[in-house]
Design a protein around this motif. Sequence first.
Motif, PDB file in Angstrom:
ATOM      1  N   LEU A 129      -3.476   8.250   8.350  1.00 16.32           N
ATOM      2  CA  LEU A 129      -2.457   8.989   9.088  1.00 16.32           C
ATOM      3  C   LEU A 129      -2.480  10.475   8.765  1.00 16.32           C
ATOM      4  O   LEU A 129      -2.865  10.880   7.663  1.00 16.32           O
ATOM      5  CB  LEU A 129      -1.065   8.430   8.745  1.00 16.32           C
ATOM      6  N   GLY A 130      -2.044  11.259   9.729  1.00 22.21           N
ATOM      7  CA  GLY A 130      -1.941  12.703   9.541  1.00 22.21           C
ATOM      8  C   GLY A 130      -0.612  13.075   8.927  1.00 22.21           C
ATOM      9  O   GLY A 130       0.199  13.776   9.549  1.00 22.21           O
ATOM     10  N   VAL A 131      -0.367  12.563   7.712  1.00 20.33           N
ATOM     11  CA  VAL A 131       0.864  12.873   6.992  1.00 20.33           C
ATOM     12  C   VAL A 131       0.520  13.302   5.568  1.00 20.33           C
ATOM     13  O   VAL A 131      -0.583  13.040   5.089  1.00 20.33           O
ATOM     14  CB  VAL A 131       1.818  11.654   6.933  1.00 20.33           C
ATOM     15  N   ARG A 162       2.932  13.194  -0.246  1.00 25.15           N
ATOM     16  CA  ARG A 162       3.591  13.846  -1.389  1.00 25.15           C
ATOM     17  C   ARG A 162       4.955  14.402  -0.993  1.00 25.15           C
ATOM     18  O   ARG A 162       5.791  14.671  -1.857  1.00 25.15           O
ATOM     19  CB  ARG A 162       2.704  14.973  -1.931  1.00 25.15           C
ATOM     20  N   LYS A 163       5.165  14.553   0.306  1.00 28.27           N
ATOM     21  CA  LYS A 163       6.441  15.060   0.801  1.00 28.27           C
ATOM     22  C   LYS A 163       7.317  13.894   1.255  1.00 28.27           C
ATOM     23  O   LYS A 163       6.889  13.062   2.051  1.00 28.27           O
ATOM     24  CB  LYS A 163       6.209  16.028   1.963  1.00 28.27           C
ATOM     25  N   ALA A 164       8.513  13.828   0.733  1.00 28.12           N
ATOM     26  CA  ALA A 164       9.417  12.706   1.014  1.00 28.12           C
ATOM     27  C   ALA A 164       9.671  12.518   2.504  1.00 28.12           C
ATOM     28  O   ALA A 164       9.819  11.387   2.981  1.00 28.12           O
ATOM     29  CB  ALA A 164      10.737  12.910   0.283  1.00 28.12           C
ATOM     30  N   ASN A 165       9.699  13.625   3.253  1.00 26.19           N
ATOM     31  CA  ASN A 165      10.000  13.516   4.689  1.00 26.19           C
ATOM     32  C   ASN A 165       8.774  13.124   5.519  1.00 26.19           C
ATOM     33  O   ASN A 165       8.839  13.086   6.746  1.00 26.19           O
ATOM     34  CB  ASN A 165      10.611  14.813   5.221  1.00 26.19           C
ATOM     35  N   GLN A 166       7.651  12.840   4.835  1.00 26.87           N
ATOM     36  CA  GLN A 166       6.460  12.369   5.546  1.00 26.87           C
ATOM     37  C   GLN A 166       5.970  11.011   5.020  1.00 26.87           C
ATOM     38  O   GLN A 166       4.882  10.564   5.353  1.00 26.87           O
ATOM     39  CB  GLN A 166       5.334  13.401   5.461  1.00 26.87           C
ATOM     40  N   MET A 167       6.793  10.373   4.203  1.00 25.59           N
ATOM     41  CA  MET A 167       6.449   9.043   3.701  1.00 25.59           C
ATOM     42  C   MET A 167       6.615   8.017   4.824  1.00 25.59           C
ATOM     43  O   MET A 167       7.613   8.030   5.538  1.00 25.59           O
ATOM     44  CB  MET A 167       7.352   8.677   2.523  1.00 25.59           C
ATOM     45  N   ASP A 182      -0.421   5.184   1.250  1.00 23.58           N
ATOM     46  CA  ASP A 182      -0.749   5.493  -0.141  1.00 23.58           C
ATOM     47  C   ASP A 182      -0.896   7.000  -0.327  1.00 23.58           C
ATOM     48  O   ASP A 182      -0.712   7.785   0.617  1.00 23.58           O
ATOM     49  CB  ASP A 182      -1.998   4.732  -0.599  1.00 23.58           C
ATOM     50  N   LYS A 183      -1.235   7.424  -1.529  1.00 17.69           N
ATOM     51  CA  LYS A 183      -1.271   8.854  -1.828  1.00 17.69           C
ATOM     52  C   LYS A 183      -2.376   9.598  -1.092  1.00 17.69           C
ATOM     53  O   LYS A 183      -2.365  10.827  -1.024  1.00 17.69           O
ATOM     54  CB  LYS A 183      -1.418   9.067  -3.336  1.00 17.69           C
ATOM     55  N   THR A 184      -3.321   8.856  -0.501  1.00 17.77           N
ATOM     56  CA  THR A 184      -4.387   9.508   0.269  1.00 17.77           C
ATOM     57  C   THR A 184      -4.082   9.522   1.766  1.00 17.77           C
ATOM     58  O   THR A 184      -4.914   9.946   2.569  1.00 17.77           O
ATOM     59  CB  THR A 184      -5.738   8.800   0.033  1.00 17.77           C
ATOM     60  N   GLY A 185      -2.898   9.004   2.154  1.00 18.79           N
ATOM     61  CA  GLY A 185      -2.523   9.021   3.566  1.00 18.79           C
ATOM     62  C   GLY A 185      -2.999   7.809   4.347  1.00 18.79           C
ATOM     63  O   GLY A 185      -3.060   7.838   5.578  1.00 18.79           O
TER      64      GLY A 185
END
Length: 232
Positions: A48-50, A53-58, A166-169
Amino acid sequence: MARLTKNQKAALSKIEAGKAYSLKEAAALVKEITNTKFDASVDIDVRLGVDPRKANQMVRGIATLPHGTGKTVRVLVLCTPDKEEEAKAAGADYVGLDDYISKIEGGWTDVDIIITMPSVMAKVGKLGRILGPRNLMPNPKTGTVTTEVGKAVTEVKAGKIDFKVDKTGIIHTSVGKVSFDADKIYDNALEVLQTISRLKPSAAKGTYFKSIHISSTMSPSIHIETKSVAGI
């Protein structure tokens, strides 16, 4: 570089290099390229294009697979005595509270899902260091902390899954078994992808679905054309 086995070469020969397949085509092809002697899981990987690390993009959510997961899901319900019969009637494999908390503190985690109640979360919360790394910690967002424990058990047994980026998107989750009909694999995968689409964070900019791949245990992955997926 490791040498490819005869089965690996045969599987790769069925995938056209550089081609992005429709979800329908991929659901059928993944069955053709699987040669395991056991009933392999069918998995989907979505980049995903998110920025996780940013809470508003989890991105985290729940999907109920129309045809189930094909897996036997072992469910532990940690609840008060008045809810034990409800949990057992719904099909929970293990039901109790203090005894199971003690077992978990001793290292026992031989379950797939843990469901509990808000009123006992103070006790269950102490197990975070054990359950967290194993992705077993109950969470209200996934419906595993609820007063309706019977309903939660029924849904999990019927094919309810939860997933998160996950942390890699990347979101990685199972959508069934290779023994499923291709149409059932398609239906399950479509449900997951459409659910992920509905969860798109407003803060996410640019292309949301960067790539989608489907594979089975030990098979090559098949690239899916995102435009072929209805509703995303």
